[in-house]
Enzyme design. Sequence first.
Site, mmCIF file in Angstrom:
data_model
loop_
_atom_site.group_PDB
_atom_site.id
_atom_site.type_symbol
_atom_site.label_atom_id
_atom_site.label_comp_id
_atom_site.label_asym_id
_atom_site.label_seq_id
_atom_site.Cartn_x
_atom_site.Cartn_y
_atom_site.Cartn_z
ATOM 1 N N GLY A 158 -9.034 -4.722 1.593
ATOM 2 C CA GLY A 158 -10.441 -4.398 1.333
ATOM 3 C C GLY A 158 -10.591 -3.560 0.080
ATOM 4 N N PHE A 175 12.286 4.928 0.480
ATOM 5 C CA PHE A 175 13.400 4.457 -0.341
ATOM 6 C C PHE A 175 12.911 3.554 -1.467
ATOM 7 C CE2 PHE A 175 16.765 0.903 -0.248
ATOM 8 C CZ PHE A 175 17.434 1.403 -1.359
ATOM 9 N N LYS A 209 0.477 -1.125 13.493
ATOM 10 C CA LYS A 209 -0.787 -0.710 12.875
ATOM 11 C C LYS A 209 -0.709 -0.702 11.353
ATOM 12 C CE LYS A 209 -3.105 2.773 14.701
ATOM 13 N NZ LYS A 209 -3.354 4.105 15.342
ATOM 14 N N SER A 259 5.628 1.257 5.635
ATOM 15 C CA SER A 259 6.048 0.727 6.945
ATOM 16 C C SER A 259 7.419 1.281 7.278
ATOM 17 C CB SER A 259 6.142 -0.804 6.934
ATOM 18 O OG SER A 259 6.635 -1.272 8.192
ATOM 19 N N TYR A 269 8.089 -5.236 14.302
ATOM 20 C CA TYR A 269 8.274 -5.289 12.847
ATOM 21 C C TYR A 269 8.101 -6.713 12.334
ATOM 22 C CZ TYR A 269 10.491 -4.510 8.279
ATOM 23 O OH TYR A 269 10.771 -4.432 6.926
ATOM 24 N N ASN A 313 2.308 8.884 4.475
ATOM 25 C CA ASN A 313 2.054 9.885 5.516
ATOM 26 C C ASN A 313 3.327 10.632 5.913
ATOM 27 O OD1 ASN A 313 3.388 7.944 6.981
ATOM 28 N ND2 ASN A 313 1.827 7.728 8.581
ATOM 29 N N ASP A 361 -2.363 8.307 5.938
ATOM 30 C CA ASP A 361 -1.936 7.162 6.746
ATOM 31 C C ASP A 361 -2.870 5.989 6.448
ATOM 32 O OD1 ASP A 361 -1.336 5.271 8.674
ATOM 33 O OD2 ASP A 361 -1.403 6.665 10.366
#
Length: 328
Positions: free
Chosen positions: A104, A13, A93, A77, A147, A34, A58
């Site tokens: 990174g 969204f 994750k 997320s 979450y 993903n 992902d």
Amino acid sequence: MSKRVLITGAAGFLGSHLCDRFIAEGFQVVGMDNLITGDIKNIEHLFPNKNFEFYNHDVSNYVHVAGKLDYILHFASPASPIDYLKIPIQTLKVGSLGTHNLLGLAKEKKARFLIASTSEVYGDPTVHPQPEEYWGNVNPVGPRSVYDEAKRFQEAITMAYHTFHGLETRIVRIFNTYGPRMRLNDGRVLPAFIGQALRGEDLTIFGDGTQTRSFCYVDDLIEGIYRLLMSDYAYPVNIGNPNEITMNDFAQEIIKLTGTDQKIIYLPLPQDDPKQRQPEITKAKAVLDWEPKVSRQEGLKITYDYFRNFTKEQLDSTKNNKDFVSAL
């Protein structure tokens, strides 16, 4: 030479609206998703654009993007309870490993990094409205913690990269946002109410309806995010609309908007569901010269018109309620 930006969660969204904004601003946009909760239809209109490229990936796994990157916006997320309660580990994750991977990458590319945090870092607040200085009231082992704590960790590691590595970072705390491209059955109250109204079903309120939310139209939110990214402010900033409303009053607004005449039915409030949600936006006004422009009445009409064009099959379909079997 135009600037290049990586947007994760690009088919979601908010991610898809961000892609539109950065394309409109003349950026080269790299979208990444993903497609667990995102939908390729949200961005397929951008595929013919030479300044847009998309990768199905992902970000919880190692992330590589060839070439220069000037900015990275991490919006990957699950964001609604119906999603993150079904895929709790993936939610943790993407907030932890995904954020680490992207930080990174930002360090390697010397890119400015912005994370999508959330008002959920405040939990079920004991301070109202919620300023950025409030540390929150979060249950770290409750059902919503997958979450809430993922987002709190995101903020912590992002600030650590800022202070330890000198990385340019930005943190936006997003409050309830709505508009076209929301999933109709994603479990959030606004699309749920509109979907129920369009199907002629009773409107479902969890709890007694006295709990409050504050709804920000998506265009206002995207403007706030863009201004934050381009600012020099590294600490969290609330972006949301402080116009607060109870769920009882909101249900009546939806009934009036849709011209329907359903009953309102009440079900138990889920565990740790926040009773109040209202952003304190003094900082956004001062630092970004930002405040919302679109009234709820105006934004709801646009959103309703979007959903009203759904076919009966789309309205009745449960495929918007993802089962996530393929993701597990």
